[in-house]
Design an enzyme around this catalytic site. Sequence first.
Site, PDB file in Angstrom:
ATOM      1  N   LYS A   9       0.935  -1.186  -0.132  1.00 44.09           N
ATOM      2  CA  LYS A   9       0.162  -0.149   0.060  1.00 44.09           C
ATOM      3  C   LYS A   9       0.771   1.416   0.028  1.00 44.09           C
ATOM      4  O   LYS A   9       1.956   1.232   0.468  1.00 44.09           O
ATOM      5  CB  LYS A   9      -0.931   0.041   1.352  1.00 44.09           C
ATOM      6  CG  LYS A   9      -1.823  -1.226   1.057  1.00 44.09           C
ATOM      7  CD  LYS A   9      -3.125  -1.110   2.420  1.00 44.09           C
ATOM      8  CE  LYS A   9      -3.745  -2.173   2.303  1.00 44.09           C
ATOM      9  NZ  LYS A   9      -4.738  -2.097   3.447  1.00 44.09           N
ATOM     10  N   TYR A  49     -12.216  -1.496  -3.732  1.00 43.64           N
ATOM     11  CA  TYR A  49     -12.660  -1.881  -2.200  1.00 43.64           C
ATOM     12  C   TYR A  49     -14.290  -1.612  -2.194  1.00 43.64           C
ATOM     13  O   TYR A  49     -14.790  -1.377  -0.975  1.00 43.64           O
ATOM     14  CB  TYR A  49     -12.175  -0.648  -1.316  1.00 43.64           C
ATOM     15  CG  TYR A  49     -10.850  -1.326  -0.808  1.00 43.64           C
ATOM     16  CD1 TYR A  49     -10.535  -2.318  -0.172  1.00 43.64           C
ATOM     17  CD2 TYR A  49      -9.549  -0.444  -0.961  1.00 43.64           C
ATOM     18  CE1 TYR A  49      -9.452  -3.104   0.468  1.00 43.64           C
ATOM     19  CE2 TYR A  49      -8.597  -0.966  -0.640  1.00 43.64           C
ATOM     20  CZ  TYR A  49      -8.260  -2.016   0.203  1.00 43.64           C
ATOM     21  OH  TYR A  49      -7.226  -2.629   0.787  1.00 43.64           O
TER      22      TYR A  49
HETATM   23  P1  IDP Z   1      -7.640  -7.001   5.541  1.00 40.07           P
HETATM   24  O1  IDP Z   1      -6.952  -5.953   4.869  1.00 40.07           O
HETATM   25  O2  IDP Z   1      -7.105  -7.648   6.910  1.00 40.07           O
HETATM   26  O3  IDP Z   1      -8.240  -8.277   4.732  1.00 40.07           O
HETATM   27  P2  IDP Z   1     -10.530  -5.800   5.886  1.00 40.07           P
HETATM   28  O4  IDP Z   1     -11.311  -6.086   6.738  1.00 40.07           O
HETATM   29  O5  IDP Z   1     -10.935  -6.336   4.305  1.00 40.07           O
HETATM   30  O6  IDP Z   1      -8.926  -6.258   5.938  1.00 40.07           O
HETATM   31  O7  IDP Z   1     -10.190  -4.414   5.397  1.00 40.07           O
HETATM   32  C1  IDP Z   1      -9.874  -3.745   4.506  1.00 40.07           C
HETATM   33  C2  IDP Z   1      -8.841  -2.446   4.701  1.00 40.07           C
HETATM   34  O8  IDP Z   1      -9.413  -1.516   5.212  1.00 40.07           O
HETATM   35  C3  IDP Z   1      -7.916  -2.907   5.759  1.00 40.07           C
HETATM   36  O9  IDP Z   1      -6.450  -3.376   5.446  1.00 40.07           O
HETATM   37  C4  IDP Z   1      -7.569  -1.539   6.255  1.00 40.07           C
HETATM   38  O10 IDP Z   1      -6.664  -0.783   5.479  1.00 40.07           O
HETATM   39  C5  IDP Z   1      -8.729  -0.771   6.074  1.00 40.07           C
HETATM   40  N1  IDP Z   1      -9.665  -1.022   7.510  1.00 40.07           N
HETATM   41  C6  IDP Z   1     -10.423  -2.193   8.116  1.00 40.07           C
HETATM   42  N2  IDP Z   1     -10.832  -1.812   9.131  1.00 40.07           N
HETATM   43  C7  IDP Z   1     -10.607  -0.562   9.406  1.00 40.07           C
HETATM   44  C8  IDP Z   1     -11.045   0.253  10.622  1.00 40.07           C
HETATM   45  O11 IDP Z   1     -11.658  -0.013  11.321  1.00 40.07           O
HETATM   46  N3  IDP Z   1     -10.640   1.532  10.335  1.00 40.07           N
HETATM   47  C9  IDP Z   1     -10.023   2.097   9.455  1.00 40.07           C
HETATM   48  N4  IDP Z   1      -9.566   1.498   8.346  1.00 40.07           N
HETATM   49  C10 IDP Z   1      -9.923   0.115   8.456  1.00 40.07           C
END
Ligand code: IDP
Length: 138
Positions: A9, A49
């Site tokens: 990223k 996303y």
């Molecule tokens: P992952 O990347 O571990 O699969 P996901 O739940 O799919 O996690 O979330 C995608 C991305 O969104 C995360 O990697 C992170 O960058 C962001 N993200 C997830 N949860 C949060 C949050 O609670 N606050 C801010 N950003 C978040």
Amino acid sequence: MERTLSIIKPDGVRKNVIGEVIKRFEGAGIHIVAMKMLKLSKEDAKRFYAVHKDRPFYDSLTDFMSSGPIVVMVLEGNDVIKKNRELMGATNYKEAAAGTIRRDFATDIEQNVVHGSDGPDTAVVEIAFFFNQLEIYS
Ligand code: IDP
């Protein structure tokens, strides 16, 4: 043999850990079969996303993901989807296991250095988002 999409990223590129991340993949026996650096537009990030469009962090996440260049890779290997997720660590770096990429380099739940597909169906869609067949060298 399985494939998955990995993204370093914008924060990972800014932190100068591209090589460190790749070293961990290769050290785990994972092969990089496609790779490029590019910058997503806000619209591209929103499409990538789209699954998170109703989450409160969608706008902030897509701003962040379009804030600078990223490195996208197709990883190949046995059980590589799970292996990559293990190397990455938990979404929240504070909960990530010691020695994982996020635990070692992330500073924020959003700016967490790497993305990895979370399952076989997602991997197919995410790889096709960035690469065509001619760009993948098995
Ligand atoms: P992952 O990347 O571990 O699969 P996901 O739940 O799919 O996690 O979330 C995608 C991305 O969104 C995360 O990697 C992170 O960058 C962001 N993200 C997830 N949860 C949060 C949050 O609670 N606050 C801010 N950003 C978040």
